[in-house]
Motif scaffolding. Structure first.
Motif, PDB file in Angstrom:
ATOM      1  N   ASP A 220       0.859  -1.180   0.000  1.00  0.00           N
ATOM      2  CA  ASP A 220       0.000   0.000   0.000  1.00  0.00           C
ATOM      3  C   ASP A 220       0.896   1.230   0.000  1.00  0.00           C
ATOM      4  O   ASP A 220       1.556   1.521   0.996  1.00  0.00           O
ATOM      5  CB  ASP A 220      -0.887  -0.035   1.254  1.00  0.00           C
ATOM      6  N   LEU A 238      -1.745  -0.805  -4.678  1.00  0.00           N
ATOM      7  CA  LEU A 238      -2.680  -1.371  -3.710  1.00  0.00           C
ATOM      8  C   LEU A 238      -2.169  -2.701  -3.170  1.00  0.00           C
ATOM      9  O   LEU A 238      -1.574  -3.497  -3.893  1.00  0.00           O
ATOM     10  CB  LEU A 238      -4.053  -1.576  -4.355  1.00  0.00           C
ATOM     11  N   GLY A 245      -4.951  -1.719   3.198  1.00  0.00           N
ATOM     12  CA  GLY A 245      -4.419  -0.969   2.073  1.00  0.00           C
ATOM     13  C   GLY A 245      -4.762  -1.547   0.718  1.00  0.00           C
ATOM     14  O   GLY A 245      -4.182  -1.146  -0.294  1.00  0.00           O
TER      15      GLY A 245
END
Length: 261
Positions: A220, A238, A245
């Motif tokens: 993240d 991502l 996250g």
């Protein structure tokens, strides 16, 4: 929340419980469009069918539609051989459920007043330990023709991919992974992965998006990167299933994080 907000989700890896949780969160915020950045795991056979059924049911319950930019952990022959159907204003897509669509490589569309391009696929860095046609499909690699088509299409404001471009157009954590090889992968595996990044990089520089969202590296992170033109792009990586996250909300009016994110 602004009515022009969309969600982006990272790798789900056939995790039905996690998918349900995230879809419920998206629906609870009044967001109806969820872009998945790959390793959703479109699969043939019972595990894939069960997963899609769970996801589709959750999407219907929460009034969410998922548009998948495929990753490497997908059954690529199944995706490439699927029939397409033009059900909405996203154009002709392969539908794997009432609310699950897969975006073809290089697919362009407009949503929320923004231009998008999707370029799915990535090299599986663990391909040497996989079985071809079972858990590894060479069709996962973005082809030169795919890149040429994206380049020919010109700029778009938002680009969605599974893989990331090369440095210096990476988030800090992704750059660290690519530089230091914490997984201890072989030289052949690293070379294979590098081909995918080079192809993504060529397409990325031609598209010159203001926002680029990807998965694949299970981190993240975000970073503002400078394009050769001097313009800026917000690069977003991502994380995967089981992590906070792995979900991001974007306000398409600003292309920044939505309020409350």
């Amino acid at each position: 929340m602004s009515s022009n907000v969309v969600a982006f989700a990272g790798d789900w890896h056939l995790s039905g419980n996690w998918a349900r949780h995230r879809i419920a969160e998206v629906g609870a915020r009044g967001v109806r469009t969820l872009f998945h950045v790959g390793d959703f795991e479109i699969r043939a056979g019972l595990p894939g069918e069960r997963f899609r059924a769970v996801v589709d049911e959750a999407c219907r319950e929460h009034d969410v539609t998922i548009y998948v930019t495929p990753g490497n952990r997908e059954d690529w022959p199944m995706i490439l051989g699927a029939s397409v159907d033009e059900r909405d204003d996203f154009g002709p897509l392969a539908w794997f459920g009432d609310r699950i669509a897969v975006l073809p490589r290089g697919h362009r569309f407009t949503h929320g007043g923004r231009s998008f391009v999707s370029l799915g696929g990535a090299p599986s860095i663990n391909f040497e330990t996989c079985v071809r046609g079972v858990d590894w499909f060479p069709e996962e690699m973005i082809t030169r023709d795919d890149v040429a088509a994206v380049v020919a299409g010109g700029p778009a404001e938002v680009m969605i991919a599974h893989d990331a471009p090369d440095a210096p157009w990476q988030t800090g954590q992704v750059e660290g992974i690519c530089t230091h090889n914490p997984g201890g992968w072989s030289a052949m595996a690293l070379a294979y992965a590098a081909i995918g990044r080079r192809r993504i990089t060529e397409a990325f520089l031609a598209v010159a998006p203001e926002l680029f969202v990807h998965g694949h590296y299970h981190v993240d992170d975000s970073r503002i990167v400078e394009l050769p033109s001097g313009d800026e792009c917000r690069m977003v990586s991502l994380d995967c299933d089981g992590t906070d996250g792995s979900l991001a909300f974007v306000d398409l009016d600003t292309l920044g994080p939505a309020a409350g994110s």
